[in-house]
Structures are given as structure tokens and as C-alpha cells.
Design a protein around this motif. Sequence first.
Motif, mmCIF file in Angstrom:
data_model
loop_
_atom_site.group_PDB
_atom_site.id
_atom_site.type_symbol
_atom_site.label_atom_id
_atom_site.label_comp_id
_atom_site.label_asym_id
_atom_site.label_seq_id
_atom_site.Cartn_x
_atom_site.Cartn_y
_atom_site.Cartn_z
ATOM 1 N N VAL A 128 73.040 89.395 44.883
ATOM 2 C CA VAL A 128 71.881 89.850 45.181
ATOM 3 C C VAL A 128 71.712 88.916 46.190
ATOM 4 O O VAL A 128 71.610 88.275 46.845
ATOM 5 C CB VAL A 128 71.106 89.417 43.659
ATOM 6 C CG1 VAL A 128 69.461 89.619 44.345
ATOM 7 C CG2 VAL A 128 71.334 89.818 42.423
ATOM 8 N N VAL A 129 71.521 90.962 47.305
ATOM 9 C CA VAL A 129 71.372 90.125 48.550
ATOM 10 C C VAL A 129 69.740 91.097 49.002
ATOM 11 O O VAL A 129 69.848 92.297 47.992
ATOM 12 C CB VAL A 129 72.076 90.816 49.486
ATOM 13 C CG1 VAL A 129 72.167 90.764 51.471
ATOM 14 C CG2 VAL A 129 73.985 90.245 48.953
ATOM 15 N N ASP A 130 68.799 90.669 49.196
ATOM 16 C CA ASP A 130 67.551 90.746 49.864
ATOM 17 C C ASP A 130 67.997 90.582 51.073
ATOM 18 O O ASP A 130 66.849 89.877 51.685
ATOM 19 C CB ASP A 130 66.426 90.233 48.867
ATOM 20 C CG ASP A 130 65.024 90.868 49.051
ATOM 21 O OD1 ASP A 130 65.331 92.178 49.546
ATOM 22 O OD2 ASP A 130 64.538 90.770 48.318
ATOM 23 N N GLY A 131 67.542 91.492 52.503
ATOM 24 C CA GLY A 131 67.570 90.937 53.751
ATOM 25 C C GLY A 131 68.061 89.465 54.194
ATOM 26 O O GLY A 131 70.204 89.455 53.530
ATOM 27 N N GLU A 132 68.030 88.729 54.391
ATOM 28 C CA GLU A 132 68.366 87.548 54.618
ATOM 29 C C GLU A 132 68.686 86.355 53.406
ATOM 30 O O GLU A 132 68.946 85.236 53.547
ATOM 31 C CB GLU A 132 68.266 86.099 56.169
ATOM 32 C CG GLU A 132 66.702 85.670 55.324
ATOM 33 C CD GLU A 132 65.539 86.984 55.671
ATOM 34 O OE1 GLU A 132 64.061 85.982 55.488
ATOM 35 O OE2 GLU A 132 65.290 88.080 55.314
ATOM 36 N N GLN A 133 68.142 87.105 52.398
ATOM 37 C CA GLN A 133 68.130 85.668 51.190
ATOM 38 C C GLN A 133 69.458 86.546 50.731
ATOM 39 O O GLN A 133 69.492 87.747 49.969
ATOM 40 C CB GLN A 133 67.042 85.947 50.202
ATOM 41 C CG GLN A 133 65.892 85.638 50.922
ATOM 42 C CD GLN A 133 65.559 84.424 51.503
ATOM 43 O OE1 GLN A 133 66.032 83.980 50.532
ATOM 44 N NE2 GLN A 133 65.091 84.132 52.670
ATOM 45 N N VAL A 134 70.245 85.662 49.838
ATOM 46 C CA VAL A 134 71.362 85.819 48.789
ATOM 47 C C VAL A 134 71.559 84.908 48.147
ATOM 48 O O VAL A 134 71.115 83.894 47.847
ATOM 49 C CB VAL A 134 72.601 86.169 49.040
ATOM 50 C CG1 VAL A 134 72.837 84.639 50.091
ATOM 51 C CG2 VAL A 134 73.835 85.989 49.146
ATOM 52 N N TRP A 135 71.822 85.038 46.632
ATOM 53 C CA TRP A 135 71.309 84.609 45.374
ATOM 54 C C TRP A 135 73.275 84.847 44.850
ATOM 55 O O TRP A 135 73.753 85.981 45.076
ATOM 56 C CB TRP A 135 70.997 85.271 44.541
ATOM 57 C CG TRP A 135 69.060 85.084 44.638
ATOM 58 C CD1 TRP A 135 68.321 83.963 44.518
ATOM 59 C CD2 TRP A 135 68.344 85.071 45.134
ATOM 60 N NE1 TRP A 135 67.740 83.107 45.091
ATOM 61 C CE2 TRP A 135 67.337 84.605 45.357
ATOM 62 C CE3 TRP A 135 68.473 86.387 45.961
ATOM 63 C CZ2 TRP A 135 66.034 85.079 46.299
ATOM 64 C CZ3 TRP A 135 67.798 87.119 46.777
ATOM 65 C CH2 TRP A 135 66.153 86.689 46.438
ATOM 66 N N HIS A 146 70.952 79.696 45.265
ATOM 67 C CA HIS A 146 70.302 80.796 47.139
ATOM 68 C C HIS A 146 70.441 80.166 47.805
ATOM 69 O O HIS A 146 70.795 79.235 48.149
ATOM 70 C CB HIS A 146 68.535 81.016 46.516
ATOM 71 C CG HIS A 146 67.692 81.249 47.482
ATOM 72 N ND1 HIS A 146 67.311 80.358 48.561
ATOM 73 C CD2 HIS A 146 67.569 82.668 47.897
ATOM 74 C CE1 HIS A 146 66.606 81.175 49.099
ATOM 75 N NE2 HIS A 146 67.073 81.959 48.434
ATOM 76 N N ASP A 148 69.317 80.607 52.670
ATOM 77 C CA ASP A 148 68.482 81.614 52.699
ATOM 78 C C ASP A 148 69.263 82.081 54.676
ATOM 79 O O ASP A 148 68.603 82.649 55.748
ATOM 80 C CB ASP A 148 67.784 81.164 53.257
ATOM 81 C CG ASP A 148 68.064 79.545 54.303
ATOM 82 O OD1 ASP A 148 68.695 79.572 54.114
ATOM 83 O OD2 ASP A 148 66.844 79.070 54.680
#
Length: 180
Positions: A128-135, A146, A148
Motif C-alpha cells: 500500500v503506497v500513500d504518498g511518502e508512506q508505504v506498507w 511501515h 516513511d
Amino acid sequence: MTTPDFRPTHVVPQHGMPAWEDPDPARPTAPLDPLLPVQLVERRGDWGQIRCANGWSAWVDARHLVAVPLDPPLPGGPFAREDDPGPLLVHAERALAHYRAAVEEHASGTLDGETFRGRTRGLRVGVVVDGEQVWLYDVERSRWVHSDGTRAGTYATDDEPRAAVAPGHEPTQVVSPDGP
């Protein structure tokens, strides 16, 4: 009353979590409040002994604790090996490419359903990628990690807590004159 040397290292997840007097899932004590600041003082496998601001301590499944952010690393500094999400990204890319190739062959009719199921059986990938965050799903450790973009850490896991005991060795027991 706050203990003078208390500095939280983690907080309890937003839905709270159970706590135990000893690292034994059969003997729960009291639930911990959501987002309670705690200090992780010891690890034994997946178990963690925590201390609260009032001095009370308990054992929890430490993999579910949410780490309090530390100062960010210096710009341009290298990732520590355990903090590097790169190997998980490489695994995700390879697993997805393997799955995509099997799907394309199955859709074109060059791969029958049974062979498709065989080629994809046991294949697991999660990103899951959300901007600079990735899981990222870590298949080898059955956990979500997770990141950042500067460091990575365990976000969630479904495994039961287990003791850190070397194969072939019994866990250490405290023995009193009355027995273990």
C-alpha cells in the motif's frame, strides 16, 4: 504520578490491547487504554515488558505497540540494514511480476486453471503506497512493515506471541524454596 525517568518509547494501539502479568497468554490481567504512552523495557521473543508513567508494568505482545518517532536520521545518511524497506520492495515486485505473467498466460488460454492455481499457490504480496508512506507485507515474518521513506518497522502481525528460546533449550525458570 509520573516516574521521574519515564520516557515513552511506544504507545498502545488505537483500539487498546491486553496486558499480562507474565508472558503467558493464558493469564491476562487488565486491558491497556488506547494510545497510552508506555516504555518498552525488555523483549522476550514477541513479548515485551512495558512500564507505564505511574510505574506499573506488564507484558504485552510488543509487535502491536506503536513506536514513538525518534529524531529523523540525518539527510543523505544510509539506511541501517534492518530499516531498509528495499528488500521487501524487491520481493513485492518479483511476486507481482510472477503473478501477472501467470494471469496473462491463463487469460490467453496457454495456461489451464489447475496449472494457474499451482503456479500461484502460496504466493503472497501486499503493498500500500500513500504518498511518502508505504506498507509492505513481509512474507518471511508474516507481518506488515511501515516505512516513511527514512526507516521501516513492524506495523502489524497476526502471529501469536512466542518466547525467545533457542531450539532444544527450556526457558529460564525462577526457582524459590517452594518450587518453580
